[in-house]
Design an enzyme around this catalytic site. Structure first.
Site, short mmCIF file in Angstrom:
data_model
loop_
_atom_site.label_atom_id
_atom_site.label_comp_id
_atom_site.label_asym_id
_atom_site.label_seq_id
_atom_site.Cartn_x
_atom_site.Cartn_y
_atom_site.Cartn_z
N ARG A 122 114.15 19.33 -72.85
CA ARG A 122 112.72 18.96 -72.73
C ARG A 122 111.86 20.11 -72.23
NH1 ARG A 122 115.24 14.50 -70.38
NH2 ARG A 122 115.43 12.77 -71.84
N LYS A 144 101.12 28.15 -78.71
CA LYS A 144 101.42 27.36 -79.90
C LYS A 144 102.77 27.80 -80.44
CE LYS A 144 97.10 26.45 -82.31
NZ LYS A 144 96.56 26.67 -83.66
N GLU A 186 92.71 40.39 -86.71
CA GLU A 186 92.52 39.35 -85.68
C GLU A 186 91.66 39.91 -84.53
OE1 GLU A 186 93.46 36.34 -86.42
OE2 GLU A 186 95.16 36.55 -87.81
N LYS A 228 91.25 35.72 -76.26
CA LYS A 228 92.05 34.56 -76.67
C LYS A 228 92.40 33.72 -75.45
CE LYS A 228 95.35 32.52 -79.63
NZ LYS A 228 96.42 32.61 -80.60
N GLU A 238 93.64 22.67 -78.41
CA GLU A 238 92.87 22.76 -79.64
C GLU A 238 92.13 21.48 -80.01
OE1 GLU A 238 94.90 23.83 -83.38
OE2 GLU A 238 93.36 25.35 -83.60
N ARG A 242 88.66 25.99 -79.49
CA ARG A 242 89.71 26.85 -80.04
C ARG A 242 89.58 27.00 -81.56
NH1 ARG A 242 95.85 26.85 -77.62
NH2 ARG A 242 96.72 28.34 -79.05
N ASN A 246 89.51 30.12 -85.97
CA ASN A 246 89.79 29.89 -87.38
C ASN A 246 88.80 30.58 -88.32
OD1 ASN A 246 91.92 28.51 -88.55
ND2 ASN A 246 90.57 26.88 -89.29
N HIS A 249 89.72 31.81 -91.70
CA HIS A 249 91.06 31.31 -91.95
C HIS A 249 91.11 30.16 -92.96
CE1 HIS A 249 92.30 33.94 -88.78
NE2 HIS A 249 93.55 33.52 -88.82
N HIS A 253 93.68 30.86 -95.57
CA HIS A 253 94.87 30.01 -95.77
C HIS A 253 94.94 29.51 -97.21
CE1 HIS A 253 95.09 28.91 -91.20
NE2 HIS A 253 95.79 29.98 -91.47
N HIS A 266 99.03 37.86 -94.09
CA HIS A 266 98.09 36.88 -93.54
C HIS A 266 96.74 37.55 -93.20
CE1 HIS A 266 96.41 33.74 -91.03
NE2 HIS A 266 96.34 34.59 -90.01
N1 LIG Z 1 101.52 30.74 -82.47
C1 LIG Z 1 100.36 31.23 -82.86
O1 LIG Z 1 99.32 31.03 -82.22
C2 LIG Z 1 100.33 32.06 -84.09
C3 LIG Z 1 99.15 32.75 -84.41
C4 LIG Z 1 99.16 33.56 -85.54
C5 LIG Z 1 100.30 33.67 -86.32
N2 LIG Z 1 101.42 32.96 -85.99
C6 LIG Z 1 102.65 33.05 -86.80
O2 LIG Z 1 103.11 34.40 -86.75
C7 LIG Z 1 103.86 34.66 -87.93
C8 LIG Z 1 103.46 36.00 -88.48
O3 LIG Z 1 103.72 36.98 -87.51
P1 LIG Z 1 104.15 38.47 -87.90
O4 LIG Z 1 103.18 39.02 -88.85
O5 LIG Z 1 104.42 39.17 -86.64
O6 LIG Z 1 105.49 38.20 -88.75
P2 LIG Z 1 107.04 38.51 -88.54
O7 LIG Z 1 107.53 38.05 -87.24
O8 LIG Z 1 107.73 38.01 -89.76
O9 LIG Z 1 107.09 40.10 -88.57
C9 LIG Z 1 106.75 40.77 -89.76
C10 LIG Z 1 107.81 41.82 -90.11
O10 LIG Z 1 107.75 42.87 -89.17
C11 LIG Z 1 109.04 43.19 -88.71
N3 LIG Z 1 108.89 43.78 -87.39
C12 LIG Z 1 108.75 43.15 -86.20
N4 LIG Z 1 108.49 44.05 -85.24
C13 LIG Z 1 108.48 45.27 -85.84
C14 LIG Z 1 108.27 46.59 -85.39
N5 LIG Z 1 107.97 46.84 -84.11
N6 LIG Z 1 108.34 47.60 -86.26
C15 LIG Z 1 108.59 47.36 -87.59
N7 LIG Z 1 108.79 46.13 -88.07
C16 LIG Z 1 108.73 45.10 -87.21
C17 LIG Z 1 109.81 41.92 -88.79
O11 LIG Z 1 111.18 42.17 -88.86
C18 LIG Z 1 109.25 41.33 -90.07
O12 LIG Z 1 109.91 41.87 -91.18
C19 LIG Z 1 103.59 33.51 -88.89
O13 LIG Z 1 104.73 32.68 -88.95
C20 LIG Z 1 102.43 32.77 -88.25
O14 LIG Z 1 102.45 31.39 -88.53
C21 LIG Z 1 101.45 32.18 -84.89
ZN LIG Z 2 95.27 34.56 -88.19
#
Ligand SMILES: NC(=O)c1ccc[n+]([C@@H]2O[C@H](COP(=O)([O-])OP(=O)(O)OC[C@H]3O[C@@H](n4cnc5c(N)ncnc54)[C@H](O)[C@@H]3O)[C@@H](O)[C@H]2O)c1
Ligand SMILES: [Zn+2]
Length: 362
Positions: A122, A144, A186, A228, A238, A242, A246, A249, A253, A266
């Site tokens: 939990r 999130k 962002e 943020k 949210e 918050r 978006n 977005h 999206h 993205h």
């Molecule tokens: N929780 C939230 O508030 C929130 C907000 C925005 C996005 N997200 C989520 O985040 C995800 C996207 O994040 P992302 O773009 O970091 O994707 P990711 O975690 O897939 O990383 C992208 C790529 O970069 C590589 N990588 C990681 N660190 C690295 C580094 N230092 N050097 C080289 N390569 C590296 C990873 O192996 C991967 O291939 C999505 O799933 C999205 O839904 C969440």
């Molecule tokens: Zn975004």
């Protein structure tokens, strides 16, 4: 150079540390935040190779009993299968309520590991060590967490705040430039929605940022996180404010979905989306042409895309916008700028206006 910020959420408040050479001291940073010496680190194959050794070493040096688990690279890992693997690992290594889970990686790892921590017993404590710019300025702040369902992204998740976020900008040195640009959107977005000085700082320091100058990176990352954190502090779950995050977005999206998440990062889709939203705001007489051109110029200088692909129709994009889960009661909620540094939430814009603005963005 290190900056420490505080995300103020009452009992769920936590510090966020931004700086250089932080990974090799992460063990000491963790000590005040955990009652147990057991930790499980979740990472992906790339991060495991490049950053796990230094983190592991640092934790073991101060006496932590560390286990690790690696998931495949990519969005596909935000799955039930990887979630179950992590739960099995937590059980196998007998982590208890006081034990710590560490998310070491990009947003995929943060979301997946955060969700695993949210539901194991939990909820156990977790720490975010984001290694992509996207995760450093956005995903790691706000609590999130989620995995994907075959029918939609982030459909299964929870709000679960970390105990600590450690942002080491040195990790960006291995990130492809395309991902630096995409993550930067962002920050630019944050500037447009509520922080004109941040927008200006990106304008003035764009080359230094893209050249990964430490001072420039620490400045903009920490300022994006301050923003943020303030938004999240006012609206943790949210329900209102918050939503301004978006901006760009809803269009973005829809574009990502129509191009099957393969054509754009993205951040690139959001860049195009911000251009569409700004065009719409100009057409509605609420955003000046000068500010529109200012946003456009920065996105272009950052070599982010701003135009829609020619094989798409305005009708298809508009229809896809209605499928975004941020739509409430069948009504599109759009975040539209009134100037650089201010946006409003509008749910009364008719489709004709939306279609016209989209048509101008090819
Ligand atoms: N929780 C939230 O508030 C929130 C907000 C925005 C996005 N997200 C989520 O985040 C995800 C996207 O994040 P992302 O773009 O970091 O994707 P990711 O975690 O897939 O990383 C992208 C790529 O970069 C590589 N990588 C990681 N660190 C690295 C580094 N230092 N050097 C080289 N390569 C590296 C990873 O192996 C991967 O291939 C999505 O799933 C999205 O839904 C969440
Ligand atoms: Zn975004």
């Amino acid at each position: 150079m290190t900056k420490t910020l505080h995300v103020e959420l009452g009992d769920n408040s936590y510090p966020l540390i931004v700086g250089t050479e932080l990974l090799n001291g992460v063990g000491e940073l963790l000590i005040p935040h955990t009652k147990s010496n057991k930790v499980l680190i979740v990472s992906d194959a790339f991060v495991e190779t490049h950053y796990m050794p230094v983190v592991l070493n640092s934790l073991k040096n101060v006496g932590f009993d560390v286990s690790t688990i690696e998931v495949p690279i990519g969005e596909e890992s935000k799955s039930f299968a990887q979630f179950s693997r992590i739960q099995n690992s937590l059980v196998k290594h007998q982590l208890d309520r006081g034990s710590m889970l560490i998310a070491l990686g990009g947003g995929v790892i943060g979301d997946l590991a955060g969700f695993a921590a949210a539901v194991y017993m939990r909820g156990i404590p977790y720490v975010q060590i984001p290694t992509t710019l996207q995760a450093q300025v956005d995903a790691s702040v706000g609590g999130k967490t989620a995995i994907n369902h075959p029918k939609g992204k982030n459909l299964i998740g929870a709000f679960h705040q970390p105990k600590l976020v450690v942002i080491d900008v040195d990790t960006l040195k291995t990130l492809p430039l395309r991902d630096i640009r995409a993550g930067l959107i962002e920050v630019i977005k944050m500037g447009v929605i509520r922080d004109e000085p941040l927008f200006e700082r990106v304008e003035e320091n764009l080359e230094a940022i893209l050249n990964l100058d430490n001072t420039a990176l620490i400045e903009i990352i920490s300022q994006a996180c301050v923003n943020k954190a303030e938004i999240v502090a006012k609206d943790e779950k949210e329900s209102g404010l918050r939503m301004v995050l978006n901006y760009g977005h809803t269009f973005g999206h829809a574009l990502e979905a129509l191009t099957h998440y393969t054509q754009y990062r993205h951040g690139e889709a959001v860049s195009i989306g911000m251009n569409c939203a700004a065009q719409l705001a100009v057409n509605l007489g609420m955003f000046s042409e000068t500010d529109f051109q200012r946003q456009r110029a920065l996105l272009k200088r950052a070599k982010l895309p701003i135009t829609l692909p020619s094989d798409l129709t305005p009708e298809a994009l508009c229809a896809a916008m209605y499928l975004d889960k941020k739509t409430l009661g069948g009504q599109l909620r759009l975040i539209l700028p009134t100037r650089i540094g201010e946006v409003v939430i509008r749910d009364d814009v008719n489709d004709q206006h939306i279609l016209e603005a989209i048509a101008q963005c090819f």
